[in-house]
Write a protein that holds these residues in place. Structure first.
Motif, mmCIF file in Angstrom:
data_model
loop_
_atom_site.group_PDB
_atom_site.id
_atom_site.type_symbol
_atom_site.label_atom_id
_atom_site.label_comp_id
_atom_site.label_asym_id
_atom_site.label_seq_id
_atom_site.Cartn_x
_atom_site.Cartn_y
_atom_site.Cartn_z
ATOM 1 N N ARG A 1 0.901 -1.136 -0.040
ATOM 2 C CA ARG A 1 0.130 0.146 0.005
ATOM 3 C C ARG A 1 0.739 1.244 -0.019
ATOM 4 N NH1 ARG A 1 -5.185 -1.354 1.336
ATOM 5 N NH2 ARG A 1 -5.913 0.789 1.725
ATOM 6 N N GLY A 2 0.360 2.489 -0.468
ATOM 7 C CA GLY A 2 1.030 3.540 -0.382
ATOM 8 C C GLY A 2 1.949 4.024 -1.445
ATOM 9 N N CYS A 3 2.374 5.156 -1.624
ATOM 10 C CA CYS A 3 3.456 5.485 -2.741
ATOM 11 C C CYS A 3 4.359 6.710 -1.710
ATOM 12 C CB CYS A 3 2.720 5.813 -3.633
ATOM 13 S SG CYS A 3 3.840 6.145 -5.039
ATOM 14 N N GLN A 4 5.636 6.606 -1.993
ATOM 15 C CA GLN A 4 6.226 7.854 -1.502
ATOM 16 C C GLN A 4 7.287 8.194 -2.863
ATOM 17 O OE1 GLN A 4 7.050 5.692 1.681
ATOM 18 N NE2 GLN A 4 9.254 5.584 1.314
ATOM 19 N N ASN A 5 6.877 7.987 -4.202
ATOM 20 C CA ASN A 5 7.612 8.349 -5.409
ATOM 21 C C ASN A 5 7.539 9.840 -5.602
ATOM 22 O OD1 ASN A 5 8.957 6.124 -5.633
ATOM 23 N ND2 ASN A 5 7.180 5.330 -7.322
ATOM 24 N N PHE A 6 6.363 10.603 -5.336
ATOM 25 C CA PHE A 6 6.121 11.676 -5.134
ATOM 26 C C PHE A 6 6.274 12.348 -6.495
ATOM 27 C CE2 PHE A 6 6.322 11.331 -0.762
ATOM 28 C CZ PHE A 6 5.198 12.297 -0.293
ATOM 29 N N CYS A 7 5.724 11.785 -7.476
ATOM 30 C CA CYS A 7 5.892 12.358 -9.074
ATOM 31 C C CYS A 7 4.927 13.585 -8.880
ATOM 32 C CB CYS A 7 5.064 11.555 -9.976
ATOM 33 S SG CYS A 7 5.533 9.845 -10.163
ATOM 34 N N SER A 8 5.606 14.742 -9.377
ATOM 35 C CA SER A 8 5.107 16.131 -9.005
ATOM 36 C C SER A 8 3.566 16.389 -9.103
ATOM 37 C CB SER A 8 5.970 17.105 -9.781
ATOM 38 O OG SER A 8 5.630 17.057 -11.244
ATOM 39 N N TYR A 9 2.942 15.682 -10.206
ATOM 40 C CA TYR A 9 1.567 15.883 -10.638
ATOM 41 C C TYR A 9 0.563 15.124 -9.737
ATOM 42 C CZ TYR A 9 2.853 11.488 -12.974
ATOM 43 O OH TYR A 9 3.143 10.288 -12.989
ATOM 44 N N CYS A 10 1.040 14.096 -8.837
ATOM 45 C CA CYS A 10 0.214 13.066 -8.207
ATOM 46 C C CYS A 10 -0.158 13.387 -6.845
ATOM 47 C CB CYS A 10 1.070 11.939 -8.752
ATOM 48 S SG CYS A 10 -0.233 10.328 -7.972
ATOM 49 N N VAL A 11 -1.611 13.083 -6.693
ATOM 50 C CA VAL A 11 -2.054 13.021 -5.374
ATOM 51 C C VAL A 11 -1.710 11.719 -4.370
ATOM 52 C CG1 VAL A 11 -4.607 12.283 -5.864
ATOM 53 C CG2 VAL A 11 -4.204 14.149 -4.237
ATOM 54 N N VAL A 12 -1.331 10.754 -5.101
ATOM 55 C CA VAL A 12 -1.523 9.495 -4.450
ATOM 56 C C VAL A 12 -0.504 9.417 -3.103
ATOM 57 C CG1 VAL A 12 -1.160 7.149 -4.500
ATOM 58 C CG2 VAL A 12 -2.394 8.164 -6.465
#
Ligand code: SAH
Ligand code: SF4
Ligand code: F3S
Length: 447
Positions: free
Chosen positions: A165-176
């Protein structure tokens, strides 16, 4: 200990209805929610008009995903007027992003984020006489590993298993990363147990899910190893996975996909843009050349592999040249299938805070249309290459047009329609491809 369930022991079961928006993870979460509720004196009610509790499991990825839910709430207001005791809950990514703001709609009684589903029975119990219930705490550990999902979204053949679960890639456009919190992987033993149980119940295909499924890691078990373990459960169990990030698509993973016939030859590998300038601004952590070299490595090891992708049109400061670079990268990669979107600015993301959403909407639309037209051409070319070949198709049901027409998928995740009165849902059938459109293959059974 007195539990909530004990308090309710004399109560009649309440019916819950759940509607899911967004990605496969959300569909998988709805099955976890269904399990939590079923164990606590609720039962699944497929008819919204008969439900005591209506849950919307929502998505925030683009503005139009949220607008859909706001429109739905307007309709639910009518239902609530008819039934005073009706409870309406908003779950998922919008709950996490908009928090208390959602109560302002005047129709929502419960707001619960993606890591608080275990608390749902208690939250629901606390709603009385106009009280609202609220929990949007994110967790660094929650994986719902011990919860046995109730398969409410199923055809009895294919099922999802969330492995992280989760995501910490922080693509600049993404809210996830904001709505789903820190990346965490689930214990492999619990994944294996769930997969074995599904197979023993007759399921033939499982999809391992995560926002970045290929960065899965638990103790010394990485994603390639986990895939091999699951594939070894039984050769008649097909394995898929979604979504993989290009930066984590290792040679080891490609080798495992190549080695096991029951690991499907289809990789979803979001490109987003074919321009290095855009990829850098998007914080995707790879270049166009790197992406194309990964694609080359896939085709080298697995010549019949299908590659699908996600594309964003009209990201901040995107020029016509950047757009052309996306089109040429899609061609070079020979993308088989794509999900294509107009950039939608999300509050709180790096792009919203440091870049300007400056591509006019009509230009975004035009670029998106060009991307869609190219993808149709590429999909048709890919399907035409299948003409005359024989594929193993897992039957998923009868076609919408006729009950003698079966529909299923190839390992490459392409839909095949064929006439057959011998087989049924869940069978593997050898089918020769005789015709195609850009969206579907047509075939005949090989006897
Ligand atoms: N974790 C996956 C994708 C999750 S979201 C990955 O990284 O590949 C699914 C897709 O939605 C993304 O791949 C992207 O193409 C699209 N998307 C995400 N945020 C968006 C935004 N703000 N505007 C438009 N499309 C977006
Ligand atoms: Fe969003 Fe990027 Fe994470 Fe995918 S990898 S969920 S696009 S931040
Ligand atoms: Fe949407 Fe949340 Fe999935 S924003 S795409 S439901 S992780």
């Amino acid at each position: 200990m007195i539990t909530f369930a004990d308090d309710l022991i004399c109560m009649e079961k309440k019916g819950f209805y759940i509607e899911t928006y967004g990605c496969q993870m959300n569909f998988s979460d709805s099955e976890i929610i269904a399990s939590v509720l079923k164990n606590n004196f609720f039962e699944f009610e497929p008819d919204i008009n008969k439900a005591d509790l209506i849950l919307l499991n929502t998505c925030s990825i683009r503005d139009n995903a949220e607008q859909k839910v706001f429109n739905r709430l307007k309709h639910l207001k009518f239902l609530k007027k008819k039934n005073n005791g009706l409870i309406i809950g908003l779950l998922g990514c919008m709950a996490e992003r908009l928090k208390e703001e959602l109560f302002a709609e005047g129709v929502v009684d419960l707001v619960a984020g993606p890591d608080s589903y275990r608390e749902l029975p208690q939250l629901i119990a606390s709603i009385q006489g106009g009280n609202k219930a609220f929990n949007v705490m994110l967790s660094a550990e929650e994986t719902y590993a011990d919860i046995n999902p109730v398969r409410i979204n199923t055809n009895g053949i294919s099922a999802f298993i969330s492995i992280m679960r989760g995501c910490q890639n922080f693509c600049s456009y993404c809210v996830v990363p904001f709505t789903r919190g820190k990346e965490r992987s689930r214990e492999p033993e619990t994944i294996m147990a769930e997969a074995k149980k599904l197979f023993s119940e007759g399921f033939k295909e499982i999809t391992l899910l995560g926002q970045n499924v290929n960065s899965y890691t638990y103790n010394n078990i990485g994603f390639p190893k986990l895939m091999a373990m699951v594939a070894e459960i039984n050769p008649a169990l097909r394995i898929r996975f979604a979504t993989s990030h290009p930066k984590d698509l290792s040679d080891d993973l490609i080798a495992v996909i190549a080695a096991y016939p029951n690991i499907c030859k289809a990789i979803h590998l979001p490109l987003q843009s074919g321009s290095d300038t855009m990829l850098k601004l998007m914080n995707r952590k790879y270049t166009r050349d790197y992406y194309l070299s990964r694609v080359e490595a896939i085709y080298k090891a697995i010549p019949d592999c299908a590659i699908s992708t996600d594309i964003i049109a009209g990201f901040c400061s995107e020029t016509e040249q950047d757009h052309q670079d996306t089109l040429s990268a899609m061609r070079e990669a020979k993308i088989d299938y794509a999900f294509m979107f107009k950039y939608s600015q999300r509050e709180g993301t790096k792009a919203a805070e440091t870049l300007t959403d400056d591509v006019p909407d009509d230009v975004k639309t035009q670029r998106l249309n060009e991307i869609i037209a190219l993808q149709q051409e590429l999909s048709l070319a890919s399907n035409k290459k299948d003409l005359g070949k024989v594929f193993e198709v897992l039957v998923e049901g009868t076609s919408k047009r006729s009950s003698r027409q079966l529909t299923g998928r190839t390992s490459q995740n392409k839909v095949v329609v064929f006439t057959d009165s011998e087989h049924t849902t869940g069978d593997y059938v050898q089918v020769r491809i005789t015709d195609c459109t850009s969206g579907t293959l047509k075939g005949e059974v090989v006897v």
